[in-house]
Design an enzyme around this catalytic site. Structure first.
Site, PDB file in Angstrom:
ATOM      1  N   CYS A 382       0.837  -1.203   0.000  1.00 10.24           N
ATOM      2  CA  CYS A 382       0.000   0.000   0.000  1.00 10.24           C
ATOM      3  C   CYS A 382       0.877   1.260   0.000  1.00 10.24           C
ATOM      4  O   CYS A 382       1.463   1.587  -1.022  1.00 10.24           O
ATOM      5  CB  CYS A 382      -0.998  -0.040   1.149  1.00 10.24           C
ATOM      6  SG  CYS A 382      -2.443   0.980   0.773  1.00 10.24           S
ATOM      7  N   HIS A 508      -3.814  -4.984   0.364  1.00 13.22           N
ATOM      8  CA  HIS A 508      -3.273  -5.514   1.633  1.00 13.22           C
ATOM      9  C   HIS A 508      -3.374  -7.043   1.679  1.00 13.22           C
ATOM     10  O   HIS A 508      -4.331  -7.581   2.263  1.00 13.22           O
ATOM     11  CB  HIS A 508      -4.048  -4.922   2.810  1.00 13.22           C
ATOM     12  CG  HIS A 508      -3.775  -3.475   3.026  1.00 13.22           C
ATOM     13  ND1 HIS A 508      -2.721  -3.031   3.797  1.00 13.22           N
ATOM     14  CD2 HIS A 508      -4.386  -2.373   2.557  1.00 13.22           C
ATOM     15  CE1 HIS A 508      -2.716  -1.705   3.807  1.00 13.22           C
ATOM     16  NE2 HIS A 508      -3.713  -1.280   3.053  1.00 13.22           N
ATOM     17  N   GLU A 510      -1.862  -9.018   3.485  1.00 14.43           N
ATOM     18  CA  GLU A 510      -1.702  -9.547   4.855  1.00 14.43           C
ATOM     19  C   GLU A 510      -3.044  -9.881   5.512  1.00 14.43           C
ATOM     20  O   GLU A 510      -3.107 -10.743   6.385  1.00 14.43           O
ATOM     21  CB  GLU A 510      -0.914  -8.567   5.732  1.00 14.43           C
ATOM     22  CG  GLU A 510      -1.619  -7.275   6.139  1.00 14.43           C
ATOM     23  CD  GLU A 510      -1.500  -6.143   5.114  1.00 14.43           C
ATOM     24  OE1 GLU A 510      -1.226  -6.437   3.937  1.00 14.43           O
ATOM     25  OE2 GLU A 510      -1.685  -4.969   5.487  1.00 14.43           O
TER      26      GLU A 510
HETATM   27  N1  GLN Z   1      -1.739   6.877   2.741  1.00 21.62           N
HETATM   28  C1  GLN Z   1      -1.828   6.117   1.562  1.00 21.62           C
HETATM   29  C2  GLN Z   1      -3.171   6.296   0.863  1.00 21.62           C
HETATM   30  O1  GLN Z   1      -4.117   6.747   1.459  1.00 21.62           O
HETATM   31  C3  GLN Z   1      -1.578   4.641   1.833  1.00 21.62           C
HETATM   32  C4  GLN Z   1      -2.625   3.993   2.695  1.00 21.62           C
HETATM   33  C5  GLN Z   1      -2.195   2.678   3.287  1.00 21.62           C
HETATM   34  O2  GLN Z   1      -1.025   2.345   3.303  1.00 21.62           O
HETATM   35  N2  GLN Z   1      -3.135   1.915   3.811  1.00 21.62           N
HETATM   36  O3  GLN Z   1      -3.290   5.982  -0.291  1.00 21.62           O
END
Ligand code: GLN
Length: 537
Positions: A382, A508, A510
């Site tokens: 992410c 994600h 995970e």
């Molecule tokens: N801050 C980044 C976004 O909003 C990544 C978010 C995250 O890592 N969950 O896109």
């Protein structure tokens, strides 16, 4: 009809109620029973979405995009029970719904009160989760500690379950602490008090799970039984372990926990099948090789902030018969000083996790550059993927000020930005992309090989995207854009060419990794980190 098991906690917080509830679920499934799990968080927040990971640990995301407490992650890892918005209940949600009904005039002018209106709403939400065909048991974990003001309406609703459904359909499992004082003597008084507190509100626990630094002796169990009216056999010793939390169901099972539950609730008593679970615990404990993974993040001080990532790394270890050592590196520390290699001397693979806000970003970018140039396996998740893209734009494309508009709104090369800031797509606002959605993987890429398929479904929680304006620039300079949304607009995965293992994903993975199903990306990352270690000698 579903039967109900309420799991409460006494004496103090952080005794591991989530893992205890998940372990119980695991054992019931090993007996062929179908169950559902519900987490109740007595805080006023409507969901965990706005909560700071430093205060409350990670925000866990379900398929349908609920932002929940991290205990749901434990349920996911220990059981097969599906999870959605309905499985996470907070005080905020309950009151919001009751007040909505009141405004609509649904209470016909009556006074709206905690009992029965709030408790009815709580009961309705719990019953709804377990009312589908074929569900034998619903396990409800009530967050917080008995005696907290916030949990009183939930405990009252739980008490009413006995009244509504009968004692043979509802049981209470209470997790408590048996602390040791001078010379290691174990003390039962706090447990007696917390059971009294439960009894005062009309709940007699059926089973006690006693956290203690060592196994409880029979005499101690008898003493607890005498003072609490819980049968001696149902006083279960939940002693500290040094192996893995995945051993906990086996420890409970050895003391007959699942048998007691089956008997008390008169459930179908089929023999236990937990061979596979046993195997993975023994694979974990007996792993011969060690892999050291550096996690370069901004919430490294609190273990719970990256809970699912750490667990998924352990699962990757199980898949490779390797023990994982986590080295948590605060990315801010990498920002000063040039000897970045010093931080990674002992490390076999680098993981850059998700996160929000500017603090520590430059350190993550340095870590990404180091991994790319020095052939370290690197896994960006992410925010981590966004960091890998920014680093590439800066150091390979030569756009020295490339950035995300999350960190620098005035950057001259906003390679990561909100969709609304990108001219081509105006369909979305600055809202969070949440929950499960499809990604199409490009054949011939490393990630395609790892998954072994063209289409995958993963969970999301982010606002910012790789800007469409720069896809061509990035591709031309050699960055592989290896996964896209089905409409081909948004980048879901990237990888480094001519590098052993450099993968970034916008989703994600995970959240869906389990010890019995290590996620292929984590398994692949650990496998390559092992290879990298062996090469280094
Ligand atoms: N801050 C980044 C976004 O909003 C990544 C978010 C995250 O890592 N969950 O896109």
């Amino acid at each position: 009809m579903s039967k109900y098991i309420f799991v409460t906690g006494g004496v103090c917080s952080s005794l591991g109620k989530g893992v205890a509830a998940a372990s119980l679920g695991n054992l019931l499934e090993s007996r062929g029973l179908t169950m559902r799990m519900v987490k109740i968080d007595p805080y006023i927040n409507v969901d965990a979405g706005t909560m700071n990971p430093y205060q409350h640990g990670e925000v866990y995301v379900t398929d349908d995009g609920a932002e929940t407490d991290l205990d749901l992650g434990n349920y996911e890892r220990f059981t097969r029970s599906p999870l959605s918005k309905a499985n996470s209940i907070t005080t905020g949600q309950i009151y919001q719904e009751v007040i909505r009904k009141e405004r609509e005039g649904r209470f016909l002018g009556r006074t709206v009160q905690v009992i029965p209106h709030i408790t009815d709403e709580i009961k309705h939400r719990i019953v709804t989760v377990g009312e589908h065909e074929g569900i034998d048991v619903t396990i409800i974990e009530i967050g917080g500690t008995v005696g907290d003001i916030e949990s009183i309406p939930f405990l009252e609703a739980a008490r009413q379950f006995i009244h509504d459904f009968g004692k043979e359909n509802v049981i209470f499992v209470h997790l408590t602490l048996v602390p040791s004082v001078s010379e290691g003597e174990l003390k039962t008084k706090p447990t007696q008090h917390s059971v009294s507190a439960l009894r005062e509100i009309g709940i007699q626990p059926d089973i006690l799970l006693c956290r203690a630094e060592r196994p409880l002796e029979e005499s101690m169990k008898r003493k607890i039984s005498l003072f609490t009216n819980v049968e001696t056999d149902a006083v279960i010793s939940a002693f500290n372990i040094t192996t893995t939390i995945y051993e906990i169901p086996l420890i409970y099972s050895k003391q007959g926990l699942d048998g007691i539950v089956v008997k008390k609730l008169k459930l179908n008593n089929t023999p236990k099948k937990n061979g596979r679970w046993r195997e993975l615990v023994s694979a974990y404990i007996n792993a011969g090789k060690i892999v050291k993974i550096g996690i370069v993040g901004k919430y490294t001080d609190l273990h719970d902030s990256y809970k699912s990532i750490y667990e998924a790394l352990y699962h990757g270890g199980i898949a490779n018969k390797a023990r994982i050592e986590l080295l948590k590196i605060d990315s801010e520390q990498l920002e000063t000083g040039d000897d970045i290699g010093g931080f990674f001397k002992e490390i076999d693979g680098i993981l850059i996790p998700g996160g929000f806000g500017q603090r520590g970003i430059e350190g993550m970018i340095k870590a990404s550059e180091f991994a790319r140039l020095n052939n370290y396996p690197c896994f960006g998740i992410c925010l981590g993927m966004q960091i890998m893209v920014i680093e590439y734009a800066r150091n390979v494309l030569g756009r020295r000020h490339a950035n995300s508009t999350e960190f620098d709104i005035n950057t001259d090369y906003p390679v990561i930005s909100l969709l609304e800031e990108q001219v081509d797509i105006k369909a979305f606002g600055g809202t969070m992309r949440l929950g499960k959605s499809e990604t199409i993987l490009k054949p011939g890429t490393l990630i395609h090989r790892i998954y072994g398929k063209d289409s995958i479904f993963e969970r999301h929680r982010h606002r910012y995207e790789v800007s469409c304006k720069y896809h061509q620039d990035l591709k031309k300079s050699g960055l592989v854009l290896s996964g896209f949304t089905p409409d081909n607009n948004l980048v879901e995965a990237i990888e480094w060419k001519n590098h052993p293992w450099g993968i970034g994903v916008q989703f994600h993975p995970e959240f869906i990794s389990k010890p019995v199903y290590p996620h292929p990306l984590f398994a692949g990352f650990i496998s390559e980190s092992l290879a990298c270690k062996e090469q280094k000698g």
